[in-house]
Design an enzyme around this catalytic site. Sequence first.
Site, PDB file in Angstrom:
ATOM      1  N   CYS A 167       0.897  -1.015  -0.200  1.00 38.22           N
ATOM      2  CA  CYS A 167      -0.343  -0.132  -0.210  1.00 38.22           C
ATOM      3  C   CYS A 167       0.847   0.953  -0.247  1.00 38.22           C
ATOM      4  CB  CYS A 167      -1.163  -0.281   0.775  1.00 38.22           C
ATOM      5  SG  CYS A 167      -2.496   0.164   0.792  1.00 38.22           S
ATOM      6  N   ILE A 168       0.251   2.555  -0.700  1.00 41.03           N
ATOM      7  CA  ILE A 168       1.417   3.457  -0.944  1.00 41.03           C
ATOM      8  C   ILE A 168       0.190   4.540  -0.244  1.00 41.03           C
ATOM      9  CG2 ILE A 168       1.224   3.584  -3.062  1.00 41.03           C
ATOM     10  CD1 ILE A 168       3.948   4.572  -3.149  1.00 41.03           C
ATOM     11  N   THR A 170       0.407   9.344  -0.808  1.00 38.37           N
ATOM     12  CA  THR A 170       1.326  10.459  -0.230  1.00 38.37           C
ATOM     13  C   THR A 170       0.415  11.110  -0.072  1.00 38.37           C
ATOM     14  OG1 THR A 170       2.747  10.457  -1.789  1.00 38.37           O
ATOM     15  CG2 THR A 170       2.494  12.722  -1.202  1.00 38.37           C
ATOM     16  N   GLN A 175       1.089  16.083  -2.293  1.00 31.46           N
ATOM     17  CA  GLN A 175       1.194  15.361  -2.948  1.00 31.46           C
ATOM     18  C   GLN A 175       1.390  16.196  -4.468  1.00 31.46           C
ATOM     19  OE1 GLN A 175      -3.065  13.359  -4.325  1.00 31.46           O
ATOM     20  NE2 GLN A 175      -2.888  11.370  -2.563  1.00 31.46           N
ATOM     21  N   ARG A 176       2.039  15.424  -5.429  1.00 31.09           N
ATOM     22  CA  ARG A 176       2.905  16.046  -6.441  1.00 31.09           C
ATOM     23  C   ARG A 176       3.762  17.155  -7.023  1.00 31.09           C
ATOM     24  NH1 ARG A 176      -0.986  16.306 -11.428  1.00 31.09           N
ATOM     25  NH2 ARG A 176       0.566  16.267 -12.118  1.00 31.09           N
ATOM     26  N   GLY A 178       6.647  14.721  -5.967  1.00 26.16           N
ATOM     27  CA  GLY A 178       7.894  13.872  -6.418  1.00 26.16           C
ATOM     28  C   GLY A 178       7.745  12.890  -5.068  1.00 26.16           C
ATOM     29  N   GLY A 180       5.989  10.623  -4.073  1.00 23.22           N
ATOM     30  CA  GLY A 180       5.100   9.172  -4.337  1.00 23.22           C
ATOM     31  C   GLY A 180       6.420   8.730  -5.124  1.00 23.22           C
ATOM     32  N   GLU A 201       1.123  -4.254  -5.084  1.00 20.68           N
ATOM     33  CA  GLU A 201      -0.072  -5.324  -4.647  1.00 20.68           C
ATOM     34  C   GLU A 201      -0.793  -4.715  -5.519  1.00 20.68           C
ATOM     35  OE1 GLU A 201      -0.354  -6.096  -0.579  1.00 20.68           O
ATOM     36  OE2 GLU A 201      -3.104  -6.009  -1.477  1.00 20.68           O
ATOM     37  N   SER A 205      -4.501   1.821  -7.939  1.00 14.43           N
ATOM     38  CA  SER A 205      -6.190   3.279  -7.883  1.00 14.43           C
ATOM     39  C   SER A 205      -5.655   3.545  -8.827  1.00 14.43           C
ATOM     40  CB  SER A 205      -5.374   3.871  -6.604  1.00 14.43           C
ATOM     41  OG  SER A 205      -4.531   4.298  -6.863  1.00 14.43           O
TER      42      SER A 205
END
Length: 299
Positions: A167-168, A170, A175-176, A178, A180, A201, A205
């Site tokens: 699972c990941i 930010t 976000q946005r 870099g 992630g 996995e 999304s």
Amino acid sequence: EKEHQEKTKVKNIQSVELGKHELDTWYYSPYPEPHASCNKLYICEYTLKYFRKKKTLLRHLAKCTLRHPPGDEIYRSPPAPANDPSLVGGAITNPPISMFEVDGKKGKVYCQNLCLLSKLFLDHKTLYYDVDPFLFYIMCEKDAQGYHIVGYFSKEKASAEGNNLACILTLPPYQRKGYGRFLIAFSYELSKKEGRVGSPERPLSDLGAVSYRSYWTREILEVLREHKASLSIKDISDKTAIRTDDVVKTLESLSLIKYWKGDHIISVTQKIVEDHCKTIANQKNIEIDLNRLHWTPYR
Ligand code: ACO
């Protein structure tokens, strides 16, 4: 069935206060009652404990001594050079970044709280309480107050499917930038240290899919650019720790692969590679300094 019920649940908590941020939530998360029926939750950014009232959070913070995730700091970004010319004129540089490893078994409540928090931004994941089989890698920005969580990824201690990331996330305010990409790159660096290939996995999304496609594209093109001699799919996979089917899919999406008598042939001209390199020059990329990664595989 349980998964379906979970998915169709209506978003309960509308916003959370976390450190200096107020975050609007995206999805339902199964916080226990009575917290589940709150419009807003107040969360300690260090322990990730959650409260219904700001007053209670403040009382907690007055006693809470934790200033970083409850685990080992396994990576710290290099200090910005004192005489860095890019600093002149107030140029913005990245804040110092640290990565902490938290074992789900040892930091159980923290990891459960992290899963509940991250579910607010993840549509399809169902891990909340059984955190023992996972390791959690928490990304923090550091300042004089402490280490502020900005994102994380989880990883199974032993994955039957060869996944190197479960699972990941930010957190939305970060976000946005870099981050992630950094987390994805970090997961592959751990795989390289283990001497194996890995893959995230499924399902991914939409945002997960864009981020991985971007990461894979860049890594593969970098390798192709460096090694002018022809490389096989397996060579690319060995150098990047990206699983061969992900390499193939990425090359296909770039129209860089042909099939000849049942074999894959990578057909890439130097021009194509150089063109792609120009595109990626605009990407936000936070380098990982491998000399500063102190980690041995889980045994
Ligand atoms: N729209 C279009 N492109 C986007 C968006 C967006 N909203 N967000 C990121 N991207 C692109 C970026 O442009 C970048 O590509 P580029 O380098 O080619 O320009 C790439 O995705 C990565 O961007 P980062 O800034 O490094 O990623 P970020 O820190 O925003 O994190 C993440 C990406 C983790 C997927 C984040 O969007 C997130 O947490 N989403 C919610 C949770 C989620 O969906 N997680 C993935 C689930 S799948 C799984 O866990 C295995």
